[in-house]
Design an enzyme around this catalytic site. Structure first.
Site, short mmCIF file in Angstrom:
data_model
loop_
_atom_site.label_atom_id
_atom_site.label_comp_id
_atom_site.label_asym_id
_atom_site.label_seq_id
_atom_site.Cartn_x
_atom_site.Cartn_y
_atom_site.Cartn_z
N LYS A 1 10.51 7.08 14.52
CA LYS A 1 9.27 6.50 13.98
C LYS A 1 8.66 5.50 14.95
CE LYS A 1 6.09 5.74 10.82
NZ LYS A 1 5.47 4.45 11.12
N ARG A 38 -4.64 -3.77 23.09
CA ARG A 38 -4.64 -4.42 21.77
C ARG A 38 -4.42 -5.93 21.90
NH1 ARG A 38 -2.32 -0.67 16.92
NH2 ARG A 38 -3.22 1.31 17.61
N SER A 57 5.60 8.24 7.65
CA SER A 57 4.26 8.35 8.24
C SER A 57 3.33 9.10 7.30
CB SER A 57 4.34 9.08 9.59
OG SER A 57 3.05 9.17 10.17
N ASN A 94 9.33 -0.20 8.87
CA ASN A 94 9.35 0.00 10.32
C ASN A 94 10.29 -0.99 11.00
OD1 ASN A 94 7.54 2.19 10.58
ND2 ASN A 94 5.79 0.83 10.37
N GLU A 125 1.08 7.15 18.81
CA GLU A 125 -0.14 6.89 18.03
C GLU A 125 -1.04 5.88 18.75
OE1 GLU A 125 -0.38 4.19 14.26
OE2 GLU A 125 0.38 6.15 13.64
N LYS A 168 0.83 -1.22 0.00
CA LYS A 168 0.00 0.00 0.00
C LYS A 168 0.85 1.26 0.00
CE LYS A 168 -3.80 -2.20 2.54
NZ LYS A 168 -3.13 -3.44 2.97
N MET A 169 1.90 1.27 0.84
CA MET A 169 2.78 2.43 0.91
C MET A 169 3.70 2.50 -0.30
SD MET A 169 2.00 4.08 3.71
CE MET A 169 3.45 5.08 4.08
N GLY A 170 4.36 1.40 -0.58
CA GLY A 170 5.34 1.38 -1.66
C GLY A 170 4.77 1.74 -3.01
#
Length: 304
Positions: A176, A275, A126, A100, A183, A16-18
């Site tokens: 990060k 979580r 980010s 990450n 976050e 998705k990012m790449g």
């Protein structure tokens, strides 16, 4: 007009990012040679002007020296990618790990590749998939001279004034990591607050609450801004989300780093624990967390 040699780059990873980062570079007239095991993603990027190749070795062969290779894969895959690349790298090449990865591994990798004459930069990215396409926030660690050499690339990938060299190797991924720990806490607080409102006697329209919270209030933010479309698309029940919230490691690493430095982080620690508990005890708060993760990270809703 063909891109200059300065704008030639090799890119590994079309998630998705790449994919969106490569798309952005292509709009800025870069020549980008890419490799990913996802053949469909390779076909899609070719249509946008990318140059897909069949292997990591081929990627190094089609990129002129000194080569710049950006790695954008899950942190658990980075070691195998570097192992496969290493025999094909030459003195003066530069590696960028934009995922990450744990900061201590980035420190170690920089030392190892320096012995080979290969530069290594660790870059925290980010902004989610939309930021990758429209301009991300980049946190960069590594040798200052190497950063300066490739600053043009960071400027092209980042939102305006959205990148910085933060220190030696490991600094980018450390910052990060802490960002992701923060976050965790912010998302937890928002989710808890909206869960309380859901149970109140006032029958509140949570989409409308999210909208007004994000119009000049003290807690106005991108995270609050992502709640409004989540409620619009899925309703206040958020039924498509099971409430089992994944955690990718950075929250745990933040807690461990804080413990090592003897800094109390109760909010981040409890957010992490929540979580982990959500896997067996999901609730509406964890459904909101899941919806938020889907909005900014493109995570797929888990059907009940």
């Amino acid at each position: 007009m063909a891109p200059s040699k300065r704008k030639n780059i090799a890119y590994i990873g079309l998630g998705k990012m790449g994919f969106n980062m490569v798309s952005r570079l292509l709009t800025k007239k870069y020549r980008v040679s890419v490799y990913d095991t996802d053949k469909q993603a390779m076909r899609r990027i070719k249509k946008l002007g990318g140059n897909p190749v069949s292997s990591l070795q081929k990627l190094t062969e089609v990129t002129k020296s000194p080569r710049l290779l950006w790695i954008m894969v899950p942190h658990g895959v980075v070691a195998s990618v570097l192992k496969e690349l290493k025999p094909h790298l030459r003195k003066g090449d530069a590696l960028v790990d934009g995922g990450n990865s744990p900061y201590w591994k980035s420190e170690e990798r920089a030392r190892i590749f320096k012995k080979k004459g290969v530069h290594f930069l660790d870059v925290g990215v980010s902004g989610g998939p939309s930021g990758a396409k429209d301009g991300a926030s980049l946190m960069i660690g590594g040798e200052k001279g190497v950063f300066k050499k490739y600053e043009f690339l960071f400027k092209d990938l980042a939102v305006k004034n959205g990148y910085a060299h933060l220190g030696p190797s490991g600094a980018g991924h450390f910052v990060k990591m802490i960002h992701n720990g923060i976050e965790y806490g912010m998302m937890q607080s928002l989710s808890e607050g909206f869960a309380v409102m859901k149970k109140s006697k006032f029958q509140l329209d949570l989409r409308e609450v999210a909208r007004i919270y994000n119009r000049g209030s003290v807690i106005e933010s991108r995270l609050v801004g992502w709640l409004e479309p989540a409620f619009k698309e899925y309703g206040s029940s958020l039924k498509p989300f099971s409430g089992s919230v994944a955690q990718s490691g950075e929250g745990l690493w933040t807690v461990r780093a804080a413990e090592k430095l003897k800094v109390p982080v109760p909010i981040i620690k409890e957010s992490l624990r929540f979580r982990l508990r959500s896997k067996n005890k999901p609730n509406y708060t964890s459904q909101i967390l899941s919806a938020l993760r889907n909005q900014f990270g493109g995570h797929t809703p888990i059907k009940k």
